[in-house]
Scaffold this active site. Structure first.
Site, PDB file in Angstrom:
ATOM      1  N   SER A   1      15.161  31.665 -72.034  1.00  0.00           N
ATOM      2  CA  SER A   1      15.696  32.950 -71.581  1.00  0.00           C
ATOM      3  C   SER A   1      14.767  34.031 -71.521  1.00  0.00           C
ATOM      4  CB  SER A   1      17.015  33.626 -72.363  1.00  0.00           C
ATOM      5  OG  SER A   1      16.954  33.506 -73.618  1.00  0.00           O
TER       6      SER A   1
ATOM      7  N   GLY B   1      22.652  36.287 -75.112  1.00  0.00           N
ATOM      8  CA  GLY B   1      22.281  36.459 -76.720  1.00  0.00           C
ATOM      9  C   GLY B   1      21.146  36.364 -77.279  1.00  0.00           C
ATOM     10  N   GLY B   2      20.026  35.467 -76.233  1.00  0.00           N
ATOM     11  CA  GLY B   2      18.670  35.371 -76.573  1.00  0.00           C
ATOM     12  C   GLY B   2      18.559  34.188 -77.774  1.00  0.00           C
TER      13      GLY B   2
ATOM     14  N   TYR C   1      22.728  17.376 -77.276  1.00  0.00           N
ATOM     15  CA  TYR C   1      23.434  18.434 -76.899  1.00  0.00           C
ATOM     16  C   TYR C   1      22.900  19.454 -76.183  1.00  0.00           C
ATOM     17  CZ  TYR C   1      26.452  22.174 -77.599  1.00  0.00           C
ATOM     18  OH  TYR C   1      27.444  23.628 -77.616  1.00  0.00           O
TER      19      TYR C   1
ATOM     20  N   ASN D   1      22.904  22.726 -75.747  1.00  0.00           N
ATOM     21  CA  ASN D   1      22.967  23.935 -76.309  1.00  0.00           C
ATOM     22  C   ASN D   1      21.896  23.774 -77.415  1.00  0.00           C
ATOM     23  OD1 ASN D   1      24.193  25.828 -74.904  1.00  0.00           O
ATOM     24  ND2 ASN D   1      26.207  25.780 -75.989  1.00  0.00           N
ATOM     25  N   TYR D   2      21.629  22.691 -78.009  1.00  0.00           N
ATOM     26  CA  TYR D   2      20.489  22.482 -79.021  1.00  0.00           C
ATOM     27  C   TYR D   2      19.227  21.927 -78.258  1.00  0.00           C
ATOM     28  CZ  TYR D   2      24.304  22.380 -82.059  1.00  0.00           C
ATOM     29  OH  TYR D   2      25.498  22.591 -83.080  1.00  0.00           O
TER      30      TYR D   2
END
Ligand code: FDA
Length: 508
Positions: free
Chosen positions: A93, A85-86, A446, A448-449
């Site tokens: 990514s 999803g970038g 975290y 994903n952050y």
């Protein structure tokens, strides 16, 4: 050579059964620029001339084309950056310091829902909005516990954890994965059984990019009531807000599992008697998996000082609550969930913390002061507890479980013409200010952050395991880091899949 389209395309047709000229985009093709710009959800690096651009962007439509892209990149000495999803906060990514290709899964995104067994197979290029939409089209009593922003890609999000409004009831997205397909550095397609339990464990929260390309996920869907309740209460932070946030810390992680109340702090315009035009406000933003009347009694028993009334609450279907949390409130069609571009596309930088003990009220006074001086800054506090407490720290790589009461995300945004410097400085200062009050040893974060300030791999340096475990590795994964490094060694001993914060391989 790195950049010869003909060679790369020939290699692709050798390794794949399809005619793949349409899936390889070279720097000369018009689709290349479009793909590169559309997909970056943090446009911070878009106009930078000093950064390397990918030699090719490959948009596979089949698993076989994913295999081909990996093998051809390897053959041509190119690294691979996988993008779903970038949304990566640090652009991992789509940025790379060595010659590389982007494997963009935008065309690899079908979703198959099995209503009878309450499971789904989801290809990684799907967004979580597409997942929610497809579930809701088939059932009004099933849902999936993942993040709030519909444009987020499944590939990065599931492999990095997946915090959302139903995590207190059902855990993270990654806690609900039951099988996956992974294409490894040799182009072999593996499933849960053939990749083995250690690698399957690693890709559910350890970040997929270290291990290969996760092409698809099998998830178990969860039950949602046909009606849920939402509310958002706004308060001035410098008035009763400070006391309310302070009190919220004591109850948010202990509430019944079906009640999620997040806190958002931001600046608003407005004038008070002293003529202060800018103030900080706090929002209590909530999803309750049940009806209004039940919610009011839970709130009266646990958080009466918020003063929640029936008229503050709205009942709606779960899927409508997804739109509500995204900021759509005016009866937009569900199809807005299919938009792959974030509504919030802007330059940003974020950092995160976990909190284990309520902070003194004075800390929020300090925060209020800082926020009243700066626009485009945000602090989001997501309550943990409930199901999150019941899952052991080592069950998947995401270790921030029992003992943590909430997660904090600090975000700064800026306009391109403004420059980032003052915002990054403000963020560093806030992060320093918070240090005494958040988790320590390690000061957790975290995945994903993603935050490269926590440390990066030194390329070509074999002490990277030791360096990583002393910095970012332990912050993201605590005691799970070593097992991740061993799983990495098992699946990718030569470290083909590597980036600034990829897991280094650790032998045996
Ligand atoms: P992207 O494609 O950039 O990938 C992220 C990382 O995963 C990269 O390292 C990439 O190489 C790797 N990767 C991607 N696909 C892969 C694949 N198929 N196989 C292997 N590796 C792969 N988080 C959260 O928990 N809850 C939330 O509510 C939100 N909300 C949110 C809103 C907005 C606006 C943003 C920008 C971000 C969030 N996030 C979030 C954070 C989000 O979960 C995180 O950025 C994810 O990694 C994004 O996944 P994408 O696939 O979109 O990113």
């Amino acid at each position: 050579s790195y950049g010869n389209l003909q060679d790369f395309a020939t290699c692709m047709s050798f390794h794949t059964t399809s005619t793949c000229s349409s899936v390889v985009h070279s720097q000369q093709s018009s689709s290349y620029t479009y793909l590169l710009q559309e997909s970056q959800q943090n446009p911070r690096w878009l106009n930078s001339t000093s950064l390397l651009k990918p030699s090719f962007i490959v948009t596979p439509k089949t698993q076989n084309e994913i295999q081909g892209a990996i093998l051809c990149a390897k053959k041509h000495g190119l690294q691979v950056r996988v993008m779903s999803g970038g949304h990566d906060y640090e652009g991992l990514s789509f940025l790379c310091k060595k010659p590389f290709i982007i494997l963009d899964l935008v065309d690899y995104r079908s979703i198959n829902i099995d209503i009878e067994n309450e499971t789904a197979w989801i290809q990684s290029g799907a967004t979580i909005g597409e997942v929610y939409y497809n579930i809701a089209k088939k059932s009004n009593i099933l849902g999936f516990p993942a993040g709030l922003c519909p444009s987020v890609g499944v590939g990065g999000h599931f492999s990095g954890g997946g915090i959302g409004t139903m995590m207190r009831k059902y855990g993270l997205a990654a806690d609900n994965i039951i099988d996956a397909n992974l294409v490894d550095a040799n182009g072999t397609i593996l499933n849960r059984k053939t990749m083995g339990e250690d690698v399957f464990w690693a890709i559910r929260g350890g970040g997929g990019a270290s291990f290969g390309v996760v092409s698809a996920w099998k998830v178990k869907l969860v039950r949602v009531p046909s009606l849920v309740t939402v509310f958002t209460i706004h308060k001035r932070l410098d008035q009763e807000g400070v006391e309310l946030v302070h009190n919220w810390q004591y109850i948010a992680s202990k509430l019944p599992k079906g009640l999620f109340i997040r806190v958002l702090i931001q600046q608003i315009d407005g004038s008070d008697i002293q003529g202060n035009a800018k103030q900080a406000e706090v929002l209590f933003n909530s999803l309750f998996l049940g009806l209004k009347t039940d919610l009011i009694s839970v709130m009266n028993a646990n958080f009466p000082e918020l003063g929640l009334k029936m008229e503050d609450c709205t009942e709606m279907s779960w899927i409508k609550s997804v739109l509500y949390f995204t900021g759509y409130q005016k009866g937009e069609p569900l199809e807005v969930l299919l938009d792959r571009k974030t509504q919030y596309k802007s330059n940003f930088k974020a950092k995160s913390d976990f909190v284990v003990e309520p902070m003194p009220e004075s800390v929020f006074q300090g925060i209020s002061e800082r926020f009243s001086h700066k626009k485009l800054v945000f602090m989001i506090m997501d309550p943990l507890g409930g199901k999150m407490d019941e899952i052991e720290e080592y069950e998947i790589p995401f270790p921030h479980r029992k003992g943590n009461i909430y997660n904090i995300q600090y975000i700064v945004k800026w306009d391109s013409n403004e420059g980032s410097k003052q915002y990054l400085y403000w963020l560093q200062n806030l992060y320093k200010y918070m240090e005494p009050y958040v988790s320590n040893s390690p000061r957790a974060a975290y995945l994903n952050y993603r935050d490269l300030d926590l440390g990066i791999n030194q390329q070509g340096n074999d002490s990277s395991y030791r360096q990583a475990i002393m910095t970012w590795g332990t912050k993201y994964f605590k005691g799970n880091f070593q097992r991740l490094a061993k799983a990495k060694h098992q699946i990718d001993p030569n470290n083909f899949f590597t980036n600034e914060q990829s897991i280094p391989p650790l032998c045996c």
